[in-house]
Design a protein around this motif. Structure first.
Motif, PDB file in Angstrom:
ATOM      1  N   ALA A   4     -98.796   5.767 -47.831  1.00  0.00           N
ATOM      2  CA  ALA A   4     -98.276   4.485 -47.158  1.00  0.00           C
ATOM      3  C   ALA A   4     -98.037   4.900 -45.868  1.00  0.00           C
ATOM      4  O   ALA A   4     -97.890   4.027 -44.886  1.00  0.00           O
ATOM      5  CB  ALA A   4     -96.809   4.033 -47.614  1.00  0.00           C
ATOM      6  N   ALA A   5     -98.102   6.196 -45.185  1.00  0.00           N
ATOM      7  CA  ALA A   5     -97.887   6.484 -43.884  1.00  0.00           C
ATOM      8  C   ALA A   5     -98.978   6.423 -43.036  1.00  0.00           C
ATOM      9  O   ALA A   5     -98.875   6.447 -41.818  1.00  0.00           O
ATOM     10  CB  ALA A   5     -97.515   7.968 -43.852  1.00  0.00           C
ATOM     11  N   LEU A   6    -100.164   6.094 -43.614  1.00  0.00           N
ATOM     12  CA  LEU A   6    -101.457   5.826 -42.879  1.00  0.00           C
ATOM     13  C   LEU A   6    -101.553   4.487 -42.436  1.00  0.00           C
ATOM     14  O   LEU A   6    -101.021   3.443 -43.220  1.00  0.00           O
ATOM     15  CB  LEU A   6    -102.655   6.363 -43.812  1.00  0.00           C
ATOM     16  CG  LEU A   6    -102.929   7.489 -44.159  1.00  0.00           C
ATOM     17  CD1 LEU A   6    -104.277   7.321 -45.176  1.00  0.00           C
ATOM     18  CD2 LEU A   6    -102.898   8.510 -43.090  1.00  0.00           C
ATOM     19  N   SER A   7    -101.704   4.375 -41.371  1.00  0.00           N
ATOM     20  CA  SER A   7    -101.907   2.946 -40.582  1.00  0.00           C
ATOM     21  C   SER A   7    -103.193   2.368 -41.530  1.00  0.00           C
ATOM     22  O   SER A   7    -104.068   2.779 -41.750  1.00  0.00           O
ATOM     23  CB  SER A   7    -102.274   2.924 -39.120  1.00  0.00           C
ATOM     24  OG  SER A   7    -103.490   3.364 -38.934  1.00  0.00           O
ATOM     25  N   GLU A   8    -103.077   0.799 -41.284  1.00  0.00           N
ATOM     26  CA  GLU A   8    -104.174   0.029 -41.785  1.00  0.00           C
ATOM     27  C   GLU A   8    -105.384   0.610 -41.132  1.00  0.00           C
ATOM     28  O   GLU A   8    -106.415   0.583 -41.871  1.00  0.00           O
ATOM     29  CB  GLU A   8    -103.844  -1.343 -41.632  1.00  0.00           C
ATOM     30  CG  GLU A   8    -104.805  -2.263 -42.250  1.00  0.00           C
ATOM     31  CD  GLU A   8    -104.931  -2.066 -43.780  1.00  0.00           C
ATOM     32  OE1 GLU A   8    -105.905  -2.416 -44.441  1.00  0.00           O
ATOM     33  OE2 GLU A   8    -103.765  -1.980 -44.323  1.00  0.00           O
ATOM     34  N   ALA A  13    -110.875   2.891 -41.212  1.00  0.00           N
ATOM     35  CA  ALA A  13    -111.823   3.881 -40.621  1.00  0.00           C
ATOM     36  C   ALA A  13    -112.224   5.194 -41.718  1.00  0.00           C
ATOM     37  O   ALA A  13    -113.558   5.293 -41.892  1.00  0.00           O
ATOM     38  CB  ALA A  13    -111.072   4.937 -39.535  1.00  0.00           C
ATOM     39  N   TYR A  14    -111.540   5.117 -42.635  1.00  0.00           N
ATOM     40  CA  TYR A  14    -111.904   6.295 -43.701  1.00  0.00           C
ATOM     41  C   TYR A  14    -112.662   5.660 -44.691  1.00  0.00           C
ATOM     42  O   TYR A  14    -113.659   6.057 -45.253  1.00  0.00           O
ATOM     43  CB  TYR A  14    -110.637   6.821 -44.414  1.00  0.00           C
ATOM     44  CG  TYR A  14    -109.818   7.894 -43.679  1.00  0.00           C
ATOM     45  CD1 TYR A  14    -110.700   9.030 -43.461  1.00  0.00           C
ATOM     46  CD2 TYR A  14    -108.462   8.067 -43.973  1.00  0.00           C
ATOM     47  CE1 TYR A  14    -109.846   9.955 -42.710  1.00  0.00           C
ATOM     48  CE2 TYR A  14    -107.903   9.053 -43.391  1.00  0.00           C
ATOM     49  CZ  TYR A  14    -108.346  10.154 -42.876  1.00  0.00           C
ATOM     50  OH  TYR A  14    -107.916  11.009 -42.307  1.00  0.00           O
ATOM     51  N   ALA A  15    -112.309   4.313 -44.944  1.00  0.00           N
ATOM     52  CA  ALA A  15    -113.183   3.600 -46.239  1.00  0.00           C
ATOM     53  C   ALA A  15    -114.633   3.134 -45.677  1.00  0.00           C
ATOM     54  O   ALA A  15    -115.681   3.328 -46.234  1.00  0.00           O
ATOM     55  CB  ALA A  15    -112.418   2.236 -46.456  1.00  0.00           C
ATOM     56  N   SER A  16    -114.678   2.774 -44.429  1.00  0.00           N
ATOM     57  CA  SER A  16    -115.921   2.192 -43.718  1.00  0.00           C
ATOM     58  C   SER A  16    -116.722   3.098 -42.807  1.00  0.00           C
ATOM     59  O   SER A  16    -117.822   2.797 -42.701  1.00  0.00           O
ATOM     60  CB  SER A  16    -115.642   0.905 -42.928  1.00  0.00           C
ATOM     61  OG  SER A  16    -114.884   0.976 -41.847  1.00  0.00           O
ATOM     62  N   ALA A  17    -116.028   3.965 -42.328  1.00  0.00           N
ATOM     63  CA  ALA A  17    -116.733   5.156 -41.415  1.00  0.00           C
ATOM     64  C   ALA A  17    -117.617   4.411 -40.204  1.00  0.00           C
ATOM     65  O   ALA A  17    -118.722   4.664 -40.305  1.00  0.00           O
ATOM     66  CB  ALA A  17    -117.309   6.102 -42.324  1.00  0.00           C
ATOM     67  N   PRO A 131    -100.196   7.752 -33.019  1.00  0.00           N
ATOM     68  CA  PRO A 131    -101.030   8.476 -34.223  1.00  0.00           C
ATOM     69  C   PRO A 131    -100.918   7.395 -35.306  1.00  0.00           C
ATOM     70  O   PRO A 131    -100.185   6.563 -35.310  1.00  0.00           O
ATOM     71  CB  PRO A 131    -100.019   9.648 -34.640  1.00  0.00           C
ATOM     72  CG  PRO A 131     -98.592   9.464 -34.023  1.00  0.00           C
ATOM     73  CD  PRO A 131     -98.626   8.487 -32.849  1.00  0.00           C
ATOM     74  N   GLN A 132    -102.079   7.774 -36.033  1.00  0.00           N
ATOM     75  CA  GLN A 132    -102.489   6.593 -37.121  1.00  0.00           C
ATOM     76  C   GLN A 132    -101.685   7.005 -38.365  1.00  0.00           C
ATOM     77  O   GLN A 132    -101.943   6.312 -39.508  1.00  0.00           O
ATOM     78  CB  GLN A 132    -103.923   6.577 -37.457  1.00  0.00           C
ATOM     79  CG  GLN A 132    -104.729   6.120 -36.175  1.00  0.00           C
ATOM     80  CD  GLN A 132    -104.235   4.551 -35.712  1.00  0.00           C
ATOM     81  OE1 GLN A 132    -104.176   3.851 -36.549  1.00  0.00           O
ATOM     82  NE2 GLN A 132    -104.000   4.402 -34.274  1.00  0.00           N
ATOM     83  N   MET A 133    -100.686   7.893 -38.229  1.00  0.00           N
ATOM     84  CA  MET A 133     -99.897   8.225 -39.426  1.00  0.00           C
ATOM     85  C   MET A 133     -98.443   8.510 -38.894  1.00  0.00           C
ATOM     86  O   MET A 133     -98.206   9.177 -38.104  1.00  0.00           O
ATOM     87  CB  MET A 133    -100.290   9.466 -40.091  1.00  0.00           C
ATOM     88  CG  MET A 133     -99.419  10.230 -41.305  1.00  0.00           C
ATOM     89  SD  MET A 133    -100.077  11.780 -41.789  1.00  0.00           S
ATOM     90  CE  MET A 133    -101.753  11.462 -42.476  1.00  0.00           C
ATOM     91  N   ASP A 134     -97.335   7.526 -39.444  1.00  0.00           N
ATOM     92  CA  ASP A 134     -96.166   7.583 -38.923  1.00  0.00           C
ATOM     93  C   ASP A 134     -95.395   7.494 -40.416  1.00  0.00           C
ATOM     94  O   ASP A 134     -95.227   6.677 -40.996  1.00  0.00           O
ATOM     95  CB  ASP A 134     -95.986   6.634 -37.904  1.00  0.00           C
ATOM     96  CG  ASP A 134     -94.608   6.969 -37.184  1.00  0.00           C
ATOM     97  OD1 ASP A 134     -93.937   7.721 -37.336  1.00  0.00           O
ATOM     98  OD2 ASP A 134     -94.298   5.823 -36.445  1.00  0.00           O
TER      99      ASP A 134
END
Length: 180
Positions: A4-8, A13-17, A131-134
């Motif tokens: 849940a800490a990762l931004s949408e 970006a992880y899923a579609s690269a 950051p994309q993790m908060d």
């Protein structure tokens, strides 16, 4: 289970690269004895990239909260903590081609009893506004080895298994109803 800490945007970006968006991995290493030339508390900030990075920290950052800071380009290896049954997850961090300044800061910290903390923050190359993790992952460094070429460290998550529960001490002074 998704984090849940990762931004949408980071999850996407992880899923579609996408080829035009790069995930920039950063580390911030902190200790109370890390001082700049003016005597102010500072941190070692590095980005795993070919060029330095100017990015904004989250509002809850321990140093320079909400400000744009520079991360110095440096090769490093970092394996994020696994989802495991181990009581205290441990990771290994290796910084390559370290500068004298980093070694000097680590030498100063080695004679102190205060812990060295390291914070991992991922950024997206198309969004450096935070950051994309908060909140970002913060670990405590437990071991450090340094030579001319690299610094290797072991870091652990907070040891919540040995924290007192409840962490608040209920006393009659603070809660007079307990005295009856």
């Amino acid at each position: 289970m998704p984090d849940a800490a990762l931004s949408e945007a980071l999850r996407e970006a992880y899923a579609s690269a996408p080829s035009n968006v790069v995930i920039l991995h950063t580390l911030e290493i902190r200790h109370p004895d890390f001082k700049d030339d003016a005597g102010n508390t500072t941190a070692i900030r590095v980005v795993r990239d070919q060029q330095d990075l100017l990015a904004r920290l989250e509002a809850s950052a321990p140093i320079n909260a909400g400000q744009q800071v520079q991360f110095v380009a440096m090769g490093f290896e970092l394996d994020l903590p696994p989802v495991d049954i181990a009581p205290v997850p441990e990771i290994s961090i290796t910084l390559d081609n370290v500068t004298r300044e980093i070694v000097r800061h680590l030498d100063e910290a080695s004679v102190s009893e205060s812990p060295i903390e390291v914070t991992y923050r991922p950024y997206l190359s198309n969004d450096l506004s935070g950051p994309q993790m908060d909140p970002p992952i913060t670990l405590v460094i437990t071991e450090v080895e340094a030579d001319v070429q690299r610094v290797t460290a072991k870091a652990r998550m907070a040891d919540i298994g040995n924290k007192t529960f409840p962490s608040r001490l209920y006393t009659a002074t603070e809660f007079p109803g307990l005295a009856r």
